[in-house]
Design a protein around this motif. Structure first.
Motif, short mmCIF file in Angstrom:
data_model
loop_
_atom_site.label_atom_id
_atom_site.label_comp_id
_atom_site.label_asym_id
_atom_site.label_seq_id
_atom_site.Cartn_x
_atom_site.Cartn_y
_atom_site.Cartn_z
N THR A 89 -11.14 -1.06 29.19
CA THR A 89 -10.31 -1.31 27.79
C THR A 89 -9.00 -0.82 27.74
OG1 THR A 89 -10.59 -1.63 25.60
CG2 THR A 89 -11.40 0.37 26.28
N GLY A 90 -8.17 -1.37 26.96
CA GLY A 90 -6.64 -0.74 26.71
C GLY A 90 -5.82 -1.23 27.52
N ALA A 91 -4.62 -1.03 27.06
CA ALA A 91 -3.49 -1.64 27.68
C ALA A 91 -3.16 -0.76 29.11
CB ALA A 91 -2.16 -1.45 26.78
N GLU A 92 -3.35 0.54 28.98
CA GLU A 92 -3.22 1.35 30.41
C GLU A 92 -4.23 1.01 31.44
OE1 GLU A 92 -1.34 3.39 33.22
OE2 GLU A 92 -0.74 3.02 30.97
N ALA A 93 -5.56 0.39 30.95
CA ALA A 93 -6.23 -0.09 32.19
C ALA A 93 -5.67 -1.36 32.79
CB ALA A 93 -7.87 -0.39 31.51
N ILE A 94 -5.12 -2.35 32.03
CA ILE A 94 -4.48 -3.50 32.55
C ILE A 94 -3.57 -3.21 33.36
CG2 ILE A 94 -3.37 -5.52 31.90
CD1 ILE A 94 -4.26 -5.54 28.94
N ASN A 95 -2.47 -2.06 33.30
CA ASN A 95 -1.60 -1.88 33.97
C ASN A 95 -2.10 -1.03 35.50
OD1 ASN A 95 0.40 -2.51 32.29
ND2 ASN A 95 0.34 -0.37 31.30
N GLN A 96 -3.26 -0.64 35.47
CA GLN A 96 -3.79 0.12 36.57
C GLN A 96 -4.96 -1.02 37.33
OE1 GLN A 96 -6.57 3.21 34.86
NE2 GLN A 96 -4.69 4.61 34.33
N VAL A 97 -5.44 -2.20 36.80
CA VAL A 97 -6.09 -2.74 37.34
C VAL A 97 -5.43 -3.88 38.44
CG1 VAL A 97 -8.18 -2.65 36.28
CG2 VAL A 97 -6.48 -4.47 35.72
N VAL A 98 -4.08 -4.07 37.78
CA VAL A 98 -3.30 -5.18 38.78
C VAL A 98 -2.49 -4.54 39.84
CG1 VAL A 98 -2.57 -6.40 36.56
CG2 VAL A 98 -1.12 -4.56 37.40
N GLY A 99 -2.79 -3.18 39.90
CA GLY A 99 -2.22 -2.60 41.27
C GLY A 99 -3.31 -2.49 42.21
N ASP A 147 -15.17 -8.89 39.81
CA ASP A 147 -15.24 -7.57 40.21
C ASP A 147 -14.98 -6.51 39.06
OD1 ASP A 147 -15.87 -5.05 42.08
OD2 ASP A 147 -13.88 -4.67 41.09
N THR A 148 -14.12 -6.78 38.06
CA THR A 148 -13.70 -6.04 37.00
C THR A 148 -13.18 -6.80 35.81
OG1 THR A 148 -12.66 -4.29 38.83
CG2 THR A 148 -12.03 -4.23 36.35
N VAL A 149 -13.48 -6.28 34.81
CA VAL A 149 -12.98 -6.96 33.45
C VAL A 149 -12.12 -5.91 32.61
CG1 VAL A 149 -14.50 -8.93 33.46
CG2 VAL A 149 -14.79 -6.91 32.13
N VAL A 150 -11.28 -6.45 31.92
CA VAL A 150 -10.50 -5.64 30.84
C VAL A 150 -10.44 -6.25 29.46
CG1 VAL A 150 -8.54 -4.11 30.49
CG2 VAL A 150 -9.39 -4.48 32.88
N ILE A 151 -10.74 -5.77 28.52
CA ILE A 151 -10.52 -6.07 27.28
C ILE A 151 -9.56 -5.31 26.51
CG2 ILE A 151 -12.50 -4.73 26.19
CD1 ILE A 151 -11.58 -8.51 25.12
N ALA A 152 -8.57 -5.86 26.07
CA ALA A 152 -7.29 -4.97 25.63
C ALA A 152 -7.53 -4.49 24.24
CB ALA A 152 -6.17 -5.90 25.58
N ASP A 153 -8.50 -5.45 23.30
CA ASP A 153 -9.12 -4.77 22.09
C ASP A 153 -9.94 -3.89 22.57
OD1 ASP A 153 -9.96 -4.43 19.58
OD2 ASP A 153 -9.81 -6.51 19.04
N GLU A 154 -9.80 -2.54 22.06
CA GLU A 154 -10.73 -1.49 22.33
C GLU A 154 -11.95 -1.63 21.33
OE1 GLU A 154 -8.92 2.46 22.55
OE2 GLU A 154 -7.20 1.75 23.93
N SER A 155 -11.68 -2.19 20.32
CA SER A 155 -13.02 -2.34 19.59
C SER A 155 -14.09 -3.15 20.19
CB SER A 155 -12.46 -2.84 17.98
OG SER A 155 -12.21 -4.04 18.01
N LYS A 156 -13.50 -3.86 21.33
CA LYS A 156 -14.66 -5.05 21.51
C LYS A 156 -15.22 -4.30 22.80
CE LYS A 156 -13.47 -8.25 18.74
NZ LYS A 156 -12.58 -7.54 17.64
#
Length: 386
Positions: free
Chosen positions: A79-89, A53-62
């Motif tokens: 993308t980004g670290a904050e997005a990772i923290n949000q999607v796990v919740g 349903d969702t993907v997050v790439i930590a490297d914003e250049s990608k």
């Protein structure tokens, strides 16, 4: 009802093997979210294959490349670290598999716990860096943490059903790629040599940590937090065959060991399916073929990082956070050819001697400690001539 998974670090060794298990047990698992660091192409293929349903790439250049690759699919891209923290919740996730590498895994671990998600943990740095905070929050939110590391999974398996207190934890150690390299030759070891692990297929950073025994030191710290055992009751032995993954000694003198092939699918599947086991092996384990099993003491002069980790555990506070931050910088420098392997523990010691000590840290204070440790390691390495 299917367990809905978020797999952090899906393109790495643990992540890809987790997806292999998911594919085999498609009636039990559903992939909702996939997170990767830089490998956007593999992440896109995984997302399509597993209908994420969702993907997050930590490297914003990608981000743009990943978005374009998934343009024709109903997959949300962030993308980004904050997005990772949000999607796990997300309310759409039941289990978070955290297989991110290094300090980057800490904030998602905290976010998953605060959101009440079951945590299958392969990111040992979460407990190395902030074990006091992580374990306190897991108790407050009643969140189970099931280990994926082979050693901690072995201990966990040995403890299932036991009602008597344990006496000692015994972590086994392969000795890494440089097990048979004399101590005097370590200064000239190349990254290519240090990356050739004799038993396990792992990522580059953890393979170097295995070669220096930083990884084993981190596992000692992780074991302390997971199982509530002080440093004096945790020991490490070299076991070159990597068949016994760790042992537990009880007060009556009995020792339980978990044995098996060097196959990470076993602890991964156990973490996901507990209390059940996966039908992975088609052939029985051949004890004769894998005989003999041997053990030896750790050479502390050759592997000073293990002693440093024990000292960090005894010291407590943010000491282990300093060790981790300095190590991440030094390993990256070694892999880039900017320092020697033997400079890694020296950079750690340099940072530990100079970093500000904090006995009880908040998450923000751990972030500050991590930044300070990295700066100190860079300061030390700047004076190293390669």
């Amino acid at each position: 009802m299917k367990q809905r998974l978020a797999i952090l670090g899906s393109t790495g060794s643990i992540g890809t093997q987790t997806l292999n298990i998911v594919a085999r047990y498609a009636d039990m698992f559903e992939v909702r979210t996939l997170v990767a660091g830089t490998q956007w192409e593999l992440l896109a293929r995984q997302a399509i294959e597993f209908d994420a349903d969702t993907v997050v790439i930590a490297d914003e250049s990608k981000y743009e490349l990943l978005s374009e690759a998934l343009r024709d699919y109903p997959i949300k891209v962030f993308t980004g670290a904050e997005a990772i923290n949000q999607v796990v919740g997300s309310s759409e996730i039941d289990v978070v598999v955290n297989a991110l590498v290094g300090y980057a895994g800490l904030h998602p671990t905290i976010a998953a716990i605060r959101a009440g998600k079951k945590l299958a943990l392969a990111n040992k740095e979460s407990l190395v860096v902030a074990g006091e905070l992580v374990m306190r929050l897991s108790q407050e939110h009643n969140v189970p943490i099931v280990p994926i590391d082979s050693e901690h999974s072995a201990i966990f398996q040995c403890l299932v059903g036991e009602q008597s207190p344990l006496s000692r934890l015994i972590l086994t150690c392969s000795g890494g790629a440089l097990r048979d390299v004399p101590r005097e030759a370590l200064a000239e070891v190349t990254p290519e040599q240090a990356l050739c692990h004799p038993q396990w297929s792992m990522g580059r950073k953890i393979t170097i940590d295995s070669a220096t025994l930083v990884n084993k030191g981190f596992e000692v710290i992780e074991a302390h937090w997971l199982f509530g055992v002080e440093a004096e009751r945790i020991s490490v032995v070299i076991h070159p065959q990597s068949i016994i993954h760790s042992m537990v000694e009880f007060e009556d003198g009995a020792v339980k060991a978990q044995l098996g092939s060097a196959d990470m699918r076993i602890p991964i599947s156990y973490a996901l399916l507990f209390p059940h086991r996966a039908a992975i092996k088609s052939e029985p384990f051949d004890f004769v073929k894998h005989s003999p099993l041997t053990f030896s003491e750790v050479d502390n002069a050759k592997y000073p990082a293990l002693g440093i980790a024990f000292e960090c555990l005894r010291r407590g506070g943010n000491a282990s956070c300093v060790m981790n931050g300095a190590n991440e910088v030094a390993v990256a420098a070694f892999l880039a050819g900017e320092c020697r392997l033997t400079d890694i523990p020296l950079a750690i010691e340099y940072a530990l001697q100079r970093a500000r000590y904090v006995e009880h840290s908040t998450l923000e204070q751990y972030d500050a400690t991590d930044a300070e440790a990295r700066a100190l390691a860079k300061e030390y390495l700047a004076g190293v001539k390669r």
